[in-house]
Design a protein around this motif. Structure first.
Motif, PDB file in Angstrom:
ATOM      1  N   TRP A 278       0.818  -1.220   0.000  1.00  0.00           N
ATOM      2  CA  TRP A 278       0.000   0.000   0.000  1.00  0.00           C
ATOM      3  C   TRP A 278       0.845   1.261   0.000  1.00  0.00           C
ATOM      4  O   TRP A 278       0.413   2.318  -0.449  1.00  0.00           O
ATOM      5  CB  TRP A 278      -0.939   0.001   1.205  1.00  0.00           C
ATOM      6  CG  TRP A 278      -0.241  -0.026   2.537  1.00  0.00           C
ATOM      7  CD1 TRP A 278       0.149  -1.121   3.247  1.00  0.00           C
ATOM      8  CD2 TRP A 278       0.148   1.108   3.330  1.00  0.00           C
ATOM      9  NE1 TRP A 278       0.762  -0.762   4.416  1.00  0.00           N
ATOM     10  CE2 TRP A 278       0.776   0.607   4.500  1.00  0.00           C
ATOM     11  CE3 TRP A 278       0.036   2.487   3.161  1.00  0.00           C
ATOM     12  CZ2 TRP A 278       1.285   1.429   5.491  1.00  0.00           C
ATOM     13  CZ3 TRP A 278       0.550   3.318   4.158  1.00  0.00           C
ATOM     14  CH2 TRP A 278       1.164   2.791   5.300  1.00  0.00           C
ATOM     15  N   ARG A 279       2.087   1.180   0.473  1.00  0.00           N
ATOM     16  CA  ARG A 279       2.950   2.354   0.538  1.00  0.00           C
ATOM     17  C   ARG A 279       3.481   2.783  -0.824  1.00  0.00           C
ATOM     18  O   ARG A 279       4.050   3.865  -0.961  1.00  0.00           O
ATOM     19  CB  ARG A 279       4.104   2.083   1.506  1.00  0.00           C
ATOM     20  CG  ARG A 279       3.671   2.055   2.961  1.00  0.00           C
ATOM     21  CD  ARG A 279       4.734   1.484   3.878  1.00  0.00           C
ATOM     22  NE  ARG A 279       4.915   0.055   3.679  1.00  0.00           N
ATOM     23  CZ  ARG A 279       5.677  -0.713   4.461  1.00  0.00           C
ATOM     24  NH1 ARG A 279       6.330  -0.172   5.477  1.00  0.00           N
ATOM     25  NH2 ARG A 279       5.792  -2.007   4.224  1.00  0.00           N
ATOM     26  N   VAL A 280       3.282   1.929  -1.841  1.00  0.00           N
ATOM     27  CA  VAL A 280       3.649   2.318  -3.197  1.00  0.00           C
ATOM     28  C   VAL A 280       2.747   3.444  -3.683  1.00  0.00           C
ATOM     29  O   VAL A 280       3.183   4.380  -4.368  1.00  0.00           O
ATOM     30  CB  VAL A 280       3.570   1.104  -4.150  1.00  0.00           C
ATOM     31  CG1 VAL A 280       3.769   1.537  -5.590  1.00  0.00           C
ATOM     32  CG2 VAL A 280       4.607   0.064  -3.760  1.00  0.00           C
ATOM     33  N   LEU A 281       1.457   3.360  -3.331  1.00  0.00           N
ATOM     34  CA  LEU A 281       0.519   4.407  -3.720  1.00  0.00           C
ATOM     35  C   LEU A 281       0.639   5.632  -2.816  1.00  0.00           C
ATOM     36  O   LEU A 281       0.670   6.762  -3.302  1.00  0.00           O
ATOM     37  CB  LEU A 281      -0.913   3.874  -3.682  1.00  0.00           C
ATOM     38  CG  LEU A 281      -2.015   4.843  -4.120  1.00  0.00           C
ATOM     39  CD1 LEU A 281      -1.780   5.315  -5.552  1.00  0.00           C
ATOM     40  CD2 LEU A 281      -3.379   4.196  -4.003  1.00  0.00           C
ATOM     41  N   LEU A 282       0.745   5.409  -1.510  1.00  0.00           N
ATOM     42  CA  LEU A 282       0.937   6.518  -0.570  1.00  0.00           C
ATOM     43  C   LEU A 282       2.443   6.738  -0.436  1.00  0.00           C
ATOM     44  O   LEU A 282       3.091   6.263   0.502  1.00  0.00           O
ATOM     45  CB  LEU A 282       0.281   6.200   0.773  1.00  0.00           C
ATOM     46  CG  LEU A 282      -1.237   6.041   0.735  1.00  0.00           C
ATOM     47  CD1 LEU A 282      -1.793   5.746   2.121  1.00  0.00           C
ATOM     48  CD2 LEU A 282      -1.899   7.297   0.165  1.00  0.00           C
ATOM     49  N   SER A 283       2.977   7.488  -1.400  1.00  0.00           N
ATOM     50  CA  SER A 283       4.432   7.602  -1.558  1.00  0.00           C
ATOM     51  C   SER A 283       5.143   8.248  -0.378  1.00  0.00           C
ATOM     52  O   SER A 283       6.361   8.143  -0.264  1.00  0.00           O
ATOM     53  CB  SER A 283       4.742   8.388  -2.839  1.00  0.00           C
ATOM     54  OG  SER A 283       4.049   9.630  -2.834  1.00  0.00           O
ATOM     55  N   GLY A 284       4.400   8.896   0.495  1.00  0.00           N
ATOM     56  CA  GLY A 284       5.032   9.487   1.667  1.00  0.00           C
ATOM     57  C   GLY A 284       5.631   8.451   2.595  1.00  0.00           C
ATOM     58  O   GLY A 284       6.469   8.773   3.444  1.00  0.00           O
ATOM     59  N   TYR A 285       5.204   7.190   2.423  1.00  0.00           N
ATOM     60  CA  TYR A 285       5.701   6.115   3.281  1.00  0.00           C
ATOM     61  C   TYR A 285       6.697   5.210   2.546  1.00  0.00           C
ATOM     62  O   TYR A 285       6.999   4.109   3.015  1.00  0.00           O
ATOM     63  CB  TYR A 285       4.529   5.288   3.806  1.00  0.00           C
ATOM     64  CG  TYR A 285       3.518   6.126   4.561  1.00  0.00           C
ATOM     65  CD1 TYR A 285       3.774   6.582   5.850  1.00  0.00           C
ATOM     66  CD2 TYR A 285       2.308   6.490   3.974  1.00  0.00           C
ATOM     67  CE1 TYR A 285       2.864   7.368   6.536  1.00  0.00           C
ATOM     68  CE2 TYR A 285       1.386   7.272   4.650  1.00  0.00           C
ATOM     69  CZ  TYR A 285       1.672   7.710   5.930  1.00  0.00           C
ATOM     70  OH  TYR A 285       0.773   8.493   6.610  1.00  0.00           O
ATOM     71  N   THR A 286       7.188   5.665   1.419  1.00  0.00           N
ATOM     72  CA  THR A 286       8.129   4.861   0.635  1.00  0.00           C
ATOM     73  C   THR A 286       9.397   4.547   1.420  1.00  0.00           C
ATOM     74  O   THR A 286       9.934   3.437   1.333  1.00  0.00           O
ATOM     75  CB  THR A 286       8.495   5.590  -0.668  1.00  0.00           C
ATOM     76  OG1 THR A 286       7.317   5.786  -1.451  1.00  0.00           O
ATOM     77  CG2 THR A 286       9.502   4.791  -1.475  1.00  0.00           C
ATOM     78  N   ALA A 287       9.894   5.514   2.180  1.00  0.00           N
ATOM     79  CA  ALA A 287      11.123   5.278   2.942  1.00  0.00           C
ATOM     80  C   ALA A 287      10.915   4.174   3.976  1.00  0.00           C
ATOM     81  O   ALA A 287      11.823   3.355   4.207  1.00  0.00           O
ATOM     82  CB  ALA A 287      11.583   6.569   3.616  1.00  0.00           C
ATOM     83  N   SER A 288       9.739   4.136   4.604  1.00  0.00           N
ATOM     84  CA  SER A 288       9.483   3.068   5.576  1.00  0.00           C
ATOM     85  C   SER A 288       9.391   1.719   4.866  1.00  0.00           C
ATOM     86  O   SER A 288       9.774   0.687   5.427  1.00  0.00           O
ATOM     87  CB  SER A 288       8.207   3.351   6.371  1.00  0.00           C
ATOM     88  OG  SER A 288       7.054   3.239   5.558  1.00  0.00           O
ATOM     89  N   LEU A 289       8.887   1.713   3.630  1.00  0.00           N
ATOM     90  CA  LEU A 289       8.875   0.490   2.835  1.00  0.00           C
ATOM     91  C   LEU A 289      10.304   0.032   2.558  1.00  0.00           C
ATOM     92  O   LEU A 289      10.626  -1.155   2.707  1.00  0.00           O
ATOM     93  CB  LEU A 289       8.125   0.734   1.531  1.00  0.00           C
ATOM     94  CG  LEU A 289       8.157  -0.385   0.482  1.00  0.00           C
ATOM     95  CD1 LEU A 289       7.524  -1.653   1.022  1.00  0.00           C
ATOM     96  CD2 LEU A 289       7.445   0.055  -0.800  1.00  0.00           C
ATOM     97  N   ALA A 290      11.165   0.973   2.155  1.00  0.00           N
ATOM     98  CA  ALA A 290      12.568   0.631   1.906  1.00  0.00           C
ATOM     99  C   ALA A 290      13.236   0.108   3.177  1.00  0.00           C
ATOM    100  O   ALA A 290      14.073  -0.804   3.129  1.00  0.00           O
ATOM    101  CB  ALA A 290      13.308   1.858   1.386  1.00  0.00           C
TER     102      ALA A 290
END
Length: 336
Positions: A278-290
């Motif tokens: 889901w963080r792919v769409l809500l890009s503000g959380y991309t760093a937490s995905l990484a």
């Protein structure tokens, strides 16, 4: 006496009719929006089709014979589908100044030749002096890849891009963005349709990061990706290959399937599991995905790493020749 159908069949029939009507309305709205946000010219044609399509589709509901009604709806829908699927992306439009010049890249041996690296000098967010330069990068000197996230409206949405660092102190920043025409203002909704071409902004950090930290005053974070030398090189070469491909085979940008985050994951070869996060769409959380993937330093909790990774610039600062070094002086950019 006529026998009434069982109650559950009546309910099912009503439900199916309701879903069918909803589907028709959905196609009508989507088709109208697809024409409205298209790049068709002249404007009168674009606006006319955006109104005509939903009216024509909904008018089919007045046809009494089911076979004729369904055939008419199917025909109108097929016209939309054929147009949309064959509508070509292009490189020859009247672009906004920051997207007017495409970069290109070729690799000979161990050297990457990159042309038209953008290096605008911004006075305000909308006033800049255009400038470009060419540069050669030895792949053997590629020393780092940084993930940059820039926030301007809350924590859920951010612009995400990468910056490749070399041992001589140079950095090549590449940002995957919408390529906007002069005649259109930016629209988030338009990104779901054929409105923007996909554009790999290839720029000096003084341009790409500097405009965000010093001119727009956005919150910008830099994270060092924990990649092996071989993985860093594969990632850079993937970017440069796509950069060169887009000069002759343009693609459409899409907010869901071809945006700044999905393209990074595609270029990095991430597994489908992470591409559907889901963080792919809500890009503000991309760093937490990484961070969860294991691409960021794991010594501290993510909240701590994020706090320490914020770029802090003095009031009134402007990007200087040493900008790349200045913004990294107090950041936890550990190498693997």
């Amino acid at each position: 006496m006529t026998e009434r159908p069982p109650l559950h069949r009546s309910i099912l029939r009503t439900l199916c009719r309701g879903l069918g009507l909803f589907g028709i309305l959905l196609v009508a709205v989507w088709g109208g929006a697809a024409f409205f946000y298209s790049t068709l010219e002249p404007t009168a044609l674009r606006l006319g089709l955006s109104g005509l399509f939903p009216v024509a589709l909904l008018a089919c509901l007045a046809i009494r014979r089911p076979l004729y009604r369904r055939s008419a709806m199917l025909g109108i829908s097929l016209i939309l589908a054929v147009w949309f699927l064959t509508d070509p992306a292009r490189n020859d439009r009247d672009w906004a100044p920051e997207y007017s010049q495409m970069a290109d890249a070729t690799v000979e041996g161990r050297v990457a030749h990159v042309t038209h690296i953008r290096n605008f000098t911004y006075r305000t967010p909308t006033d800049a002096t255009p400038a470009y330069y060419d540069a050669d990068y030895n792949l053997d000197t590629l020393s780092s890849v940084d993930l940059v996230t820039s926030y301007w409206a809350g924590s859920a949405i951010a612009h995400v891009f990468l910056s490749f660092g070399f041992s001589d102190g140079r950095h090549l920043a590449i940002s995957i963005e919408t390529r906007r025409q002069k005649r259109f203002a930016y629209s988030t909704i338009a990104g779901f349709f054929h409105h923007y071409e996909l554009f790999y902004v290839t720029a000096d950090e003084r341009d790409l990061i500097g405009v965000r930290t010093d001119i727009r005053r956005e919150q910008v974070y830099i994270y060092r990706l924990q990649l092996s030398p071989a993985a860093r090189e594969r990632l850079l070469l993937s970017y440069l290959s796509e950069l060169h491909m887009l000069t002759t085979h343009p693609r459409w940008y899409n907010t869901l399937t071809a945006n700044c985050t999905t393209e990074i994951l595609a270029r990095s070869g991430a597994s489908p599991r992470w591409r559907l996060d889901w963080r792919v769409l809500l890009s503000g959380y991309t760093a937490s995905l990484a961070y969860d993937i294991g691409l960021l330093d794991q010594h501290d909790p993510f909240a701590t790493l994020q706090r320490l990774s914020l770029i802090k610039r003095p009031e009134g600062a402007r990007p200087s020749a040493n900008y790349s070094q200045e913004i990294r002086e107090h950041l936890p950019l550990n190498t693997p």
